[in-house]
Design a protein around this motif. Structure first.
Motif, mmCIF file in Angstrom:
data_model
loop_
_atom_site.group_PDB
_atom_site.id
_atom_site.type_symbol
_atom_site.label_atom_id
_atom_site.label_comp_id
_atom_site.label_asym_id
_atom_site.label_seq_id
_atom_site.Cartn_x
_atom_site.Cartn_y
_atom_site.Cartn_z
ATOM 1 N N LYS A 20 33.695 66.829 27.984
ATOM 2 C CA LYS A 20 34.652 67.042 29.066
ATOM 3 C C LYS A 20 35.997 66.472 28.625
ATOM 4 O O LYS A 20 36.049 65.559 27.800
ATOM 5 N N VAL A 21 37.048 67.051 29.144
ATOM 6 C CA VAL A 21 38.390 66.655 28.732
ATOM 7 C C VAL A 21 38.770 65.336 29.409
ATOM 8 O O VAL A 21 38.682 65.210 30.629
ATOM 9 N N LEU A 22 39.177 64.386 28.602
ATOM 10 C CA LEU A 22 39.638 63.095 29.109
ATOM 11 C C LEU A 22 41.142 62.981 28.867
ATOM 12 O O LEU A 22 41.670 63.571 27.938
ATOM 13 N N TYR A 23 41.793 62.238 29.693
ATOM 14 C CA TYR A 23 43.200 61.973 29.463
ATOM 15 C C TYR A 23 43.465 60.500 29.711
ATOM 16 O O TYR A 23 42.617 59.771 30.216
ATOM 17 N N VAL A 24 44.654 60.078 29.335
ATOM 18 C CA VAL A 24 45.009 58.663 29.372
ATOM 19 C C VAL A 24 45.883 58.390 30.593
ATOM 20 O O VAL A 24 46.810 59.142 30.879
ATOM 21 N N ILE A 25 45.556 57.338 31.302
ATOM 22 C CA ILE A 25 46.388 56.851 32.394
ATOM 23 C C ILE A 25 47.199 55.678 31.835
ATOM 24 O O ILE A 25 46.634 54.728 31.302
ATOM 25 N N THR A 26 48.507 55.772 31.944
ATOM 26 C CA THR A 26 49.369 54.690 31.482
ATOM 27 C C THR A 26 49.586 53.729 32.639
ATOM 28 O O THR A 26 49.977 54.141 33.732
ATOM 29 N N VAL A 27 49.299 52.451 32.403
ATOM 30 C CA VAL A 27 49.461 51.435 33.440
ATOM 31 C C VAL A 27 50.406 50.363 32.908
ATOM 32 O O VAL A 27 50.166 49.775 31.852
ATOM 33 N N ASN A 28 51.478 50.143 33.632
ATOM 34 C CA ASN A 28 52.415 49.075 33.294
ATOM 35 C C ASN A 28 52.376 48.051 34.418
ATOM 36 O O ASN A 28 52.754 48.359 35.550
ATOM 37 N N ASP A 29 51.882 46.855 34.104
ATOM 38 C CA ASP A 29 51.840 45.769 35.077
ATOM 39 C C ASP A 29 53.153 45.007 34.963
ATOM 40 O O ASP A 29 53.430 44.373 33.948
ATOM 41 N N LEU A 30 53.967 45.083 35.995
ATOM 42 C CA LEU A 30 55.298 44.497 35.952
ATOM 43 C C LEU A 30 55.374 43.133 36.625
ATOM 44 O O LEU A 30 56.461 42.651 36.920
ATOM 45 N N ALA A 31 54.233 42.494 36.839
ATOM 46 C CA ALA A 31 54.226 41.155 37.428
ATOM 47 C C ALA A 31 55.000 40.206 36.513
ATOM 48 O O ALA A 31 54.735 40.128 35.322
ATOM 49 N N GLY A 32 55.962 39.542 37.075
ATOM 50 C CA GLY A 32 56.722 38.557 36.316
ATOM 51 C C GLY A 32 57.845 39.122 35.467
ATOM 52 O O GLY A 32 58.583 38.382 34.831
#
Length: 127
Positions: A20-32
């Protein structure tokens, strides 16, 4: 950019393995992170990497989550998000809370992982 290449290789391998096709979720945690004022190195690097990555890795252009925005920026985002084109709104998600109490991403391999994955499902897919 190196991370995008690694992510592309891993997503391709896992897609083939799972059929099955997977894709990437980009997560930027901007705490601080100071988004207004302060040193602009992080902001500049994030912007440059995004501009370079999208044309090179269009298949990896999944949703981008911006977590734990400073309160002022969060308020401005809520005010202006309705003005973004629908395709931009579908790709960008802003949220306060997820990862806020996580000090090390290694923790997501343990007891915090199910909760984090539920947060991702809710943010990305409305589940």
């Amino acid at each position: 950019m190196y991370c995008k290449e690694v992510n592309a290789l891993v997503a391709n391998d896992r897609s083939l393995e799972l059929d099955k096709v997977l894709y990437v979720i980009t997560v930027n945690d901007l705490a601080g992170v100071k988004l207004i004022g302060g040193d602009s190195t992080f902001r500049d690097a994030l912007s440059a990497a995004s501009k370079q990555a999208v044309p090179l890795y269009p298949a990896l252009a999944g949703p981008t989550l911006l977590l734990n925005l400073p309160r002022l920026v969060s308020a401005l985002v809520k005010l202006f998000t309705p003005l973004f084109p629908p395709e931009v709104q579908a790709k960008l998600k802003f949220e306060r809370g997820p990862l806020q109490s996580t000090t090390d991403l290694i923790d997501l391999n343990g007891k915090d992982r199910p909760e984090f994955l539920e947060d991702l499902d809710r943010l990305c897919y409305g589940k």
